[in-house]
Design a protein around this motif. Structure first.
Motif, short mmCIF file in Angstrom:
data_model
loop_
_atom_site.label_atom_id
_atom_site.label_comp_id
_atom_site.label_asym_id
_atom_site.label_seq_id
_atom_site.Cartn_x
_atom_site.Cartn_y
_atom_site.Cartn_z
N GLU A 57 -0.28 -5.91 2.12
CA GLU A 57 -1.49 -5.06 2.14
C GLU A 57 -1.42 -3.77 1.80
O GLU A 57 -2.34 -3.26 1.24
N GLN A 58 -0.48 -3.13 2.25
CA GLN A 58 -0.14 -1.71 1.98
C GLN A 58 -0.21 -1.47 0.78
O GLN A 58 -0.79 -0.40 0.35
N ALA A 59 0.31 -2.39 -0.31
CA ALA A 59 0.42 -1.89 -1.71
C ALA A 59 -0.87 -1.86 -2.21
O ALA A 59 -1.06 -0.92 -3.02
N PHE A 60 -1.70 -2.66 -2.02
CA PHE A 60 -2.82 -2.74 -2.87
C PHE A 60 -3.97 -1.51 -2.23
O PHE A 60 -4.63 -1.21 -2.83
N LEU A 61 -3.55 -1.30 -0.94
CA LEU A 61 -4.60 -0.25 -0.45
C LEU A 61 -3.88 1.09 -1.15
O LEU A 61 -4.83 1.93 -0.91
N GLN A 62 -2.69 1.17 -1.18
CA GLN A 62 -2.22 2.44 -1.76
C GLN A 62 -2.78 2.61 -3.18
O GLN A 62 -3.20 3.61 -3.62
N ARG A 63 -2.78 1.52 -3.66
CA ARG A 63 -3.28 1.67 -5.29
C ARG A 63 -4.52 1.96 -5.23
O ARG A 63 -5.20 2.39 -6.18
N ALA A 64 -5.43 1.62 -4.30
CA ALA A 64 -6.78 1.95 -4.48
C ALA A 64 -6.95 3.29 -4.19
O ALA A 64 -8.34 3.84 -4.64
N GLN A 117 -13.34 6.79 -4.66
CA GLN A 117 -13.01 7.36 -6.14
C GLN A 117 -13.70 8.64 -6.37
O GLN A 117 -13.07 9.52 -7.02
N LEU A 118 -14.75 8.61 -5.96
CA LEU A 118 -15.66 10.00 -6.05
C LEU A 118 -14.97 11.25 -5.54
O LEU A 118 -15.00 12.34 -5.61
N ALA A 119 -14.51 10.69 -4.37
CA ALA A 119 -13.94 11.90 -3.47
C ALA A 119 -12.52 12.21 -3.95
O ALA A 119 -12.18 13.19 -4.10
N LEU A 120 -11.74 11.10 -4.71
CA LEU A 120 -10.57 11.46 -5.35
C LEU A 120 -10.66 12.21 -6.62
O LEU A 120 -9.88 13.06 -6.98
#
Length: 974
Positions: free
Chosen positions: A2-9, A306-309
């Motif tokens: 879970e942590q991996a795909f949340l980091q990827r997001a 994504q807009l925030a990033l």
């Protein structure tokens, strides 16, 4: 995991400029040429145009495992081996032979790949998508999923934020980026509901390789003959995973919701088409809508993050409004409704509400003899009445209860009282409830066990299988929350000794408050959720369902095929009022083509006059009665001096047929001149002088020898353009006359419409008829003015079309509007020409001069005068023409606006220089206008002109509605 795909997001796009991308193209692929950036959320894509073709460079962060990119490449190659699959890109190897190249740009590591570019247009920018596009997109998704069903690769087992199996934790994680508190709360609530509905279904959801991003952005399309986009290629395999099969379709359907104009039912053709190719099981069908809701929540939450990033990402910024719209549409209806509609769309039966036997809602009242009040479009209660409105329902029910002990409305009825005129969307007309007028104080009992809940307007009894919604009850004091079957709930509220209104509605879903009415397209799904309460009331309260399809089949069985319908699937229209028509489902349409109903539909004054005359007498014109003399006198007074003799006939075809016979009798000659592109009727003679290939594709090769067509003076697309072309078109008649002279033939006459009606209201060049009439008369012929379509006040500025040309014909023919739909036509000519026919015998038309027809004709003229309809045609017609000309300044498809008054033609062309007719587009535009509530049809030899000829009572408001809807079609697509 879970942590991996949340980091990827949380990853932003690769930071690679266009200049740097050009260097990568050259260094690793030997490609040079103009480059342009393509949109992406987390990758960076650049397109390059080279002498060897167009290619796309995909730049991916090194955080993504190489095996995942290898899986994408392998999938593309796998699909390419399957027959009947959509087009997909080819993988292009680098100069070193590698499919994937590792590069470093300004200290950052990336992986790059090259694909060839698939030509085509995405669907994203088309606001409206027609059903054929939506269905084709669904079928494309089904074929792609089928092609991938046997594809396996280690790179498919990946951690991805878009995987709908992880939608719950992804949205929960991303919600912190949503700044709007209300939107955040709505997303959280929608996700909780969706996950609850999915939990029990997960074990039955099949897993396989899926594209997981077949969206309006990621397909390419080619236009069909109607200019509608047909998807046939798929790009961007960046989200390919091993996931739920049904999630693939959910992603596609979610992307369609920003093309839905607020109606989630637009996705149903895509589901039906996908299912026809790759059938879904029951669990997948039930899971589909919750997954669509989940996908919409992931989209919104992800874009907010994504807009925030990456606030400068134009792709995300450009899409976020669409994604918010997708979410809003997805949560606008109950999940139970969409799950029902989805099942119905693929022909799956739903379990009915279990019957509640042995317990009546009103145990003390025998409703077997109740009088039901019909409020549908064919109800005689509305005949001759002004347009009914919702407030009328209670009054009619109250009136019925005064004549009968008990009265009730009907369930499942499409009510005319709920029809809204000039609406781009169908009204909510389908009744999901029953209203009853019953004695005040009547006892109401619980028909089943349940839990009671008081609402602001009544009670809800929630049982195990259904909820019963009641309005108009005075609940018993101290009533407990739980109620057993048969337990008294209260009594009807109202004044003692009078009758009171009780509203009854059932709903299968105990958690929703259903609407009282549904739109026709939603009626079947809502009816499954909110069934008839007949078994609780003890009488048949159900309205019969319209049988439009069966009726159309009966028509086709016995009504000769050449008698065509407007539209492939025509609405069944049974009522009209002024310029409005209404079908049996209560959908109102603005009638913009009905030049037969010149006064408008359902005119009470005309109906009264016809009714009165039918009660007195109707026979044929060989009898002596007043009305035929009076009407003939009225018609003669409308014609120029000298045209004082009238024949009354049944139709325009009969009028033109008779006019030709008069020309032959008066001149002793046979040969006639007519115009190319003209139409004059269906009888043998009137058809002979008709040359419109839109009405008869064989017209130009099947004219008899006595018919001599001359060049059409079409000043828009003819060989000579503009008002300065008169002499050229007049000169074009000379060769035909010279041929007649050479053959020793005499000329009987010339027939034409004085404004080119069938070609779309195109005016003849100035002075044309004056020159042609002089030439014909010099050769002994007579001149016939066909005013069947364009005359009788329709042009607004002139009563007759020939007045605009400054000429007086020898014979005038008229029909269409002069009877407002009653079979009535006339020929007006000189006494000498009329008397010439007598040598061939007498003339007779059964209904043309009957007492009823004569009264109809005079009443039409009276109403036209009293309601200033010719003046209205001028004022409203000029306004409408200005609106249409303004559209021509904005949309290149509009080639020209022809005509005047309320006979206008809007011509569509694909190119304003070559004038290539936009035939397919015009047909599709007419179909789209029907969906928006406007009846419109094409005309002209190329069927590329809108024939705009509504009733002359057309209001300015209605004219603006038509122009607005046409603008909507041209702007949003068809």
């Amino acid at each position: 995991m879970e942590q991996a795909f949340l980091q990827r997001a949380a990853l932003s796009r690769p930071d690679v400029t266009a200049k740097e991308a050009a260097g990568l193209f050259a260094a690793h692929y030997g490609l040079v040429g103009p480059i342009a950036e393509l949109g992406s959320q987390q990758d960076r894509n650049y397109r390059i145009d080279t002498a060897n073709g167009r290619f796309v460079l995909k730049i991916c962060r090194a955080d993504y495992a190489t095996v995942e990119l290898e899986a994408q490449n392998a999938a593309l190659r796998h699909i390419a081996t399957k027959p009947g699959t959509p087009r997909v890109p080819r993988v292009i190897a680098a100069v070193n032979g590698a499919d994937i190249v590792f590069v470093t740009v300004r200290g950052q590591d990336y992986q790059i790949r090259l694909l060839d570019y698939i030509k085509g247009e995405p669907l994203t920018q088309r606001k409206h998508l027609p059903e054929v596009t939506i269905a084709t997109l669904g079928a494309l998704g089904g074929r792609l999923a089928l092609a991938l069903s046997d594809f396996v690769h280690p790179g498919l087992s990946r951690e991805l934020q878009w995987d709908l199996r992880h939608a719950g934790p992804v949205v929960h994680h991303l919600l912190s980026a949503v700044k709007d508190a209300d939107r955040k709360q709505r997303i959280a609530r929608a996700m909780n509901t969706a996950m609850q509905r999915l939990d029990a279904l997960k074990p039955e959801l099949r897993l396989q390789a899926i594209h997981h991003d077949v969206t309006d952005d990621n397909v390419v399309s080619q236009p069909n003959e109607q200019g509608q986009l047909i998807p046939n290629g798929v790009i961007d395999f960046g989200d390919i995973i091993n996931g739920w099969l049904v999630a693939d379709l959910a992603v596609t359907c979610a992307s369609l919701l920003h093309h839905a104009d607020g109606d989630p039912f637009v996705i149903l053709p895509a589901i039906k088409a996908f299912h026809a190719i790759f059938p879904l099981n029951d669990a997948e069908l039930r899971a589909l809508w919750p997954l669509i809701v989940a996908r919409s929540a992931v989209l919104v939450a992800s874009s907010e993050q994504q807009l925030a990033l990456d606030p400068d990402n134009p792709y995300v910024a450009g899409n976020i409004d669409h994604e918010r719209m997708i979410f809003d549409v997805a949560v606008s209806v109950p999940s139970a409704l969409m799950e029902t509609a989805i099942a119905q769309s693929v022909g799956r039966s739903l379990a009915p509400v279990p019957p509640i036997a042995g317990s009546l809602l009103l145990p003390e009242i025998d409703l077997a003899q109740v009088a039901t009040v019909a409020l549908d479009t064919q109800s005689p209660l509305f005949d001759g009445e002004p347009w009914p409105e919702p407030m009328l329902e209670a009054n009619l029910l109250r009136d019925a209860s005064g004549k009968h002990p008990l009265a009730a409305t009907r369930y499942g009825e499409y009510r005319l009282t709920r029809t809204v005129l000039l609406s781009s969307k169908p009204s909510e007309t389908f009744a999901l409830h029953v209203d009853l007028f019953l004695p005040t104080g009547a006892s109401v009992a619980a028909p089943f066990d349940g839990v009671l809940k008081s609402t602001g307007s009544g009670l809800v009894l929630k049982g195990e299988d259904a909820a019963l919604h009641l309005t108009g009850i005075e609940a018993l004091p101290g009533l407990e929350a739980a109620a057993g079957r048969g337990q008294p709930l209260g009594s009807l509220a109202g004044m003692p000794g009078r009758k009171a209104l009780l509203r009854v509605q059932l709903c299968r879903d105990t958690d929703i408050v259903p609407p009282l009415f549904a739109a026709p397209a939603h009626a079947a799904a809502w009816a499954a959720l909110c069934p008839s309460p007949a078994h609780l009331l003890g009488f048949d309260c159900d309205a019969p369902a319209p049988e439009s399809a069966a009726l159309l089949a009966r028509r086709h069985n016995h009504f000769a095929r050449p008698q065509k319908n407007y539209y492939e699937t025509p609405p069944q229209i049974e009522r009209g009022r002024r310029e409005h028509m209404v079908d049996v489902e209560g959908r109102a349409y603005l009638d913009m083509v009905n030049n037969v109903s010149i006064l408008g539909h359902g005119h009470p004054r005309l109906a009264e006059a016809v009714h009165r005359q039918w009660q007195r007498l109707n026979t044929n014109s060989r009898f002596h009665y007043a009305s035929v003399a009076a009407f003939s006198e009225r018609l003669a007074a409308l014609a120029p001096e000298g045209l004082d003799t009238v024949f009354l006939v049944n139709s325009g075809s009969e009028a033109n047929d008779l006019a030709l016979r008069l020309a032959w009798a008066a001149t002793g000659a046979r040969d006639m001149l007519c115009l190319l592109e003209g139409y004059h009727g269906w009888s043998v003679a009137s058809d002979a002088v008709s040359t419109s290939i839109a009405d008869n594709p064989q017209a130009l090769t099947t004219r008899p020898g006595w018919v001599h067509p001359v060049m059409s003076p079409n000043t828009y697309r003819g060989p000579f353009r503009g008002n300065g072309s008169t002499a050229d078109y007049v000169a074009a008649v000379a060769p035909v006359l010279e041929k007649l002279d050479a053959e020793g033939k005499r000329l009987a006459g010339f027939i034409c419409e004085c404004v080119y009606g069938n070609a779309g209201g195109i005016p003849l060049p100035p002075g044309y008829l004056k020159a042609i009439y002089a030439t014909v008369r010099a050769r002994g012929g007579v001149c016939i003015a066909d005013e069947v379509q364009v005359g009788y006040g329709r042009l607004g500025h002139y009563f007759w079309g020939f007045e605009e040309q400054g000429v007086v014909p020898d014979i005038i023919t008229v029909a269409k509007g002069m009877g407002n739909g009653h079979p009535l036509g006339a020929v007006i000519t000189t006494k000498a020409i009329a008397d010439a026919l007598e040598k061939e015998g007498y003339f007779f038309s059964s209904a043309g001069g009957s007492p009823v027809s004569s009264v109809v004709g005079m009443t039409v003229l009276d109403i036209m005068h009293d309601e200033s309809l010719q003046e209205n045609a001028r004022i409203v017609g000029d306004h409408l023409k200005r609106r249409l000309e303004a559209l021509g300044q904005r949309f290149s498809l509009v080639g020209a606006v022809h005509g005047m008054g309320l006979y206008l033609g809007l011509e569509f062309v694909r190119d304003r220089e070559t004038l290539v007719p936009a035939t397919g587009e015009t047909a599709a535009i007419c179909d789209r206008l029907l969906q928006l509530g406007v009846i419109m049809q094409p005309t002209g030899d190329h069927l590329n002109v809108l024939k705009i000829k509504p009733p002359l009572c057309l209001s300015r408001e209605s004219a603006d509605f038509f122009a607005d809807m046409l603008e909507c079609v041209l702007l949003d697509g068809w």
